[in-house]
Scaffold this active site. Structure first.
Site, PDB file in Angstrom:
ATOM      1  N   SER A 319     113.028   6.735  -2.775  1.00 49.39           N
ATOM      2  CA  SER A 319     112.915   8.160  -3.084  1.00 49.39           C
ATOM      3  C   SER A 319     112.554   8.364  -4.553  1.00 49.39           C
ATOM      4  CB  SER A 319     114.236   8.871  -2.763  1.00 49.39           C
ATOM      5  OG  SER A 319     114.184  10.226  -3.164  1.00 49.39           O
ATOM      6  N   TRP A 322     108.947   7.487  -5.006  1.00 53.95           N
ATOM      7  CA  TRP A 322     108.087   8.530  -4.439  1.00 53.95           C
ATOM      8  C   TRP A 322     107.847   9.644  -5.459  1.00 53.95           C
ATOM      9  CZ3 TRP A 322     108.781  13.772  -3.734  1.00 53.95           C
ATOM     10  CH2 TRP A 322     107.866  14.414  -2.910  1.00 53.95           C
ATOM     11  N   HIS A 323     108.853   9.927  -6.277  1.00 52.78           N
ATOM     12  CA  HIS A 323     108.740  11.040  -7.212  1.00 52.78           C
ATOM     13  C   HIS A 323     107.796  10.753  -8.371  1.00 52.78           C
ATOM     14  CE1 HIS A 323     112.256  12.762  -5.145  1.00 52.78           C
ATOM     15  NE2 HIS A 323     111.871  13.898  -5.681  1.00 52.78           N
ATOM     16  N   GLY A 324     107.572   9.515  -8.722  1.00 52.95           N
ATOM     17  CA  GLY A 324     106.662   9.266  -9.827  1.00 52.95           C
ATOM     18  C   GLY A 324     106.529   7.810 -10.193  1.00 52.95           C
ATOM     19  N   PHE A 471     103.935  15.394  -8.314  1.00 52.30           N
ATOM     20  CA  PHE A 471     104.401  14.362  -7.395  1.00 52.30           C
ATOM     21  C   PHE A 471     103.555  14.294  -6.130  1.00 52.30           C
ATOM     22  CE2 PHE A 471     108.497  15.900  -9.433  1.00 52.30           C
ATOM     23  CZ  PHE A 471     108.374  15.008 -10.477  1.00 52.30           C
TER      24      PHE A 471
END
Length: 471
Positions: A319, A322-324, A471
């Site tokens: 997770s 996924w954000h950056g 994102f």
């Protein structure tokens, strides 16, 4: 095309009128065309990427349905994952990978100087990639039937209200609604407009206002210490919540104008009493996506305690990634993963000491890793935000002075935040919009006019991008 732009204020009414004027059988075509126009307004070139990802997942769904052997299905699924995630990796993580590789080689005196790839991150790529992957995996699991109409499927993937920042919709919820005959409902459209208004309030009145102070400190964090760092971090917690949940409110409200219901993405997350509860209230579409497509396939709760805890940490690391494309996001994911593992290990003993205030404090500390540009900056903020706290009054006064806030500035922050807290608290038990709509006409319109006046007085109309567009 930003939601908070003049272009969208013209675009939305046109699409709305055309949608309800057209016969049912042509409406999904309009949604397809409108959604692709909306996406191309960001960058025409990147429409090829969403078309590629959409086409690959569409064909994959059809082939999975026709495949007669499990091995063939597994190979098809694997190829689809490689193709879709490959595009995401290239555009989002190439520079992180090349930079890491260069750093490793430098440690061993290997003369490698990888080039930095210069391109913009395609807006919404993480969101629509996960939506296509969810569809393919659901077809593979035989939870849904593959869509045979490509235009209808493409409209589902690119549905403009939620295209660039979610919610990440599930196939069984949104796809049938794209093709279903909708009948105009004044009540639903009215509710949608009110929800959009509240979303714009959170974005333009709260998020964009406190965001100025956040940028002021975090752009040069090493020049600050003490309460100014703590206050900037607290403001960021408010900013990211109002910015992102504001987008979700606008998206959900906008979809209702077309008779379509999107999933709830936020449920008063800062009133959570544990990190686990926080994630059942924050970015629900993403947290449930990782639960269903990462955590459960890893074994979920059906394995030993050690493996279960490991699965939880891996899920939150994914997770974070996924954000950056930054190691700060991995640390943020690790922070929440380890935090939830500790909650599980300590069990009832931990619950006795856990409460809303403590949970909020932990979440705020976690946001430091999310907002900081580097790991060293994050630890600088963590280490220096307590300087001077032994003298609480001076600690707070010095920090407030660093922000150069006038009394009017203070009012423009405090009053809207109080309104937000009241709204979210009421949301724990009922729907504030429905409650207001049920008031007598005089009381109801007094609330509407008061809200509009406050909005016009304190809203920022500089059209700042939504935080989650990166994102």
């Amino acid at each position: 095309m930003l939601f908070n732009s003049l272009a969208f204020a013209v675009f939305l009414p046109i699409v709305f009128i055309l949608y309800w004027a057209l016969p049912h059988k042509y409406r999904y075509v309009l949604l397809f065309l409108a959604s692709y126009y909306f996406y191309m307004s960001w960058n025409v070139k990147y429409v090829a990427l969403i078309l590629f990802t959409t086409f690959v997942s569409y064909v994959s769904g059809l082939l999975l349905k026709e495949a007669s052997f499990q091995k063939k299905k597994t190979i098809l699924l694997g190829l689809t994952l490689v193709a879709s995630l490959g595009v995401l990796f290239f555009f989002k993580y190439s520079n992180l990978f090349l930079g890491t590789l260069g750093g490793i080689c430098a440690r061993f005196a290997i003369p490698l100087h990888p080039a930095t790839l210069q391109f913009m991150l395609p807006v919404g790529i993480s969101f629509y990639t996960f939506q296509t992957l969810g569809y393919v995996i659901d077809v593979y699991r035989e939870r849904v039937e593959p869509e045979r109409n490509f235009i209808r499927y493409a409209a589902f993937i690119a549905f403009f209200p939620q295209l660039v920042a979610g919610p990440i919709e599930r196939t069984e919820n949104l796809l049938p609604q794209i093709g279903k005959e909708q009948f105009f409902s004044y009540e639903k459209a009215s509710y949608g407009l009110k929800l959009m208004a509240w979303g714009f309030f959170k974005k333009l009145v709260i998020a964009d206002t406190v965001g100025i102070y956040v940028d002021q400190v975090y752009s040069e964090s090493h020049y600050f210490n003490g309460f100014s760092l703590f206050l900037a971090t607290l403001f960021f917690a408010i900013q990211i919540y109002c910015d992102f949940s504001g987008y979700s409110d606008i998206a959900i409200g906008c979809a209702k104008l077309f008779g379509i219901d999107l999933m709830t993405n936020f449920k008063s997350p800062y009133f959570a009493s544990s990190l686990k509860e926080f994630w059942s209230r924050w970015h629900i579409s993403l947290s449930t996506w990782f639960r269903d497509y990462v955590y459960i396939p890893l074994g979920g709760n059906r394995v030993s305690s050690v493996k279960k805890h490991w699965n939880l940490i891996v899920t939150f690391l994914a997770s974070g990634l996924w954000h950056g494309a930054n190691y700060t996001f991995l640390l943020w994911g690790l922070f929440h993963g380890v935090g939830q593992v500790l909650e599980k290990i300590l069990g009832k003993w931990f619950v006795k000491f856990q409460n809303r205030l403590l949970t909020f404090f932990l979440v705020v500390l976690g946001w430091i890793f999310f907002r900081a540009d580097t790991i060293s900056e994050a630890f600088y903020v963590l280490g220096h935000m307590w300087i001077g706290i032994s003298s609480p009054v001076n600690y707070m006064m010095n920090g407030i002075r660093d922000f150069h806030m006038t009394p009017l500035d203070g009012v423009s922050v405090i009053v809207p935040v109080i309104m937000l807290i009241v709204y979210d608290y009421v949301s724990l038990k009922t729907d504030p919009i429905s409650r207001i709509s049920a008031l007598s006409p005089k009381a109801r319109w007094a609330v509407y006019y008061g809200f509009l006046l406050f909005f016009l007085l304190f809203a920022s109309f500089n059209a700042r991008e939504f935080v989650y567009f990166q994102f």
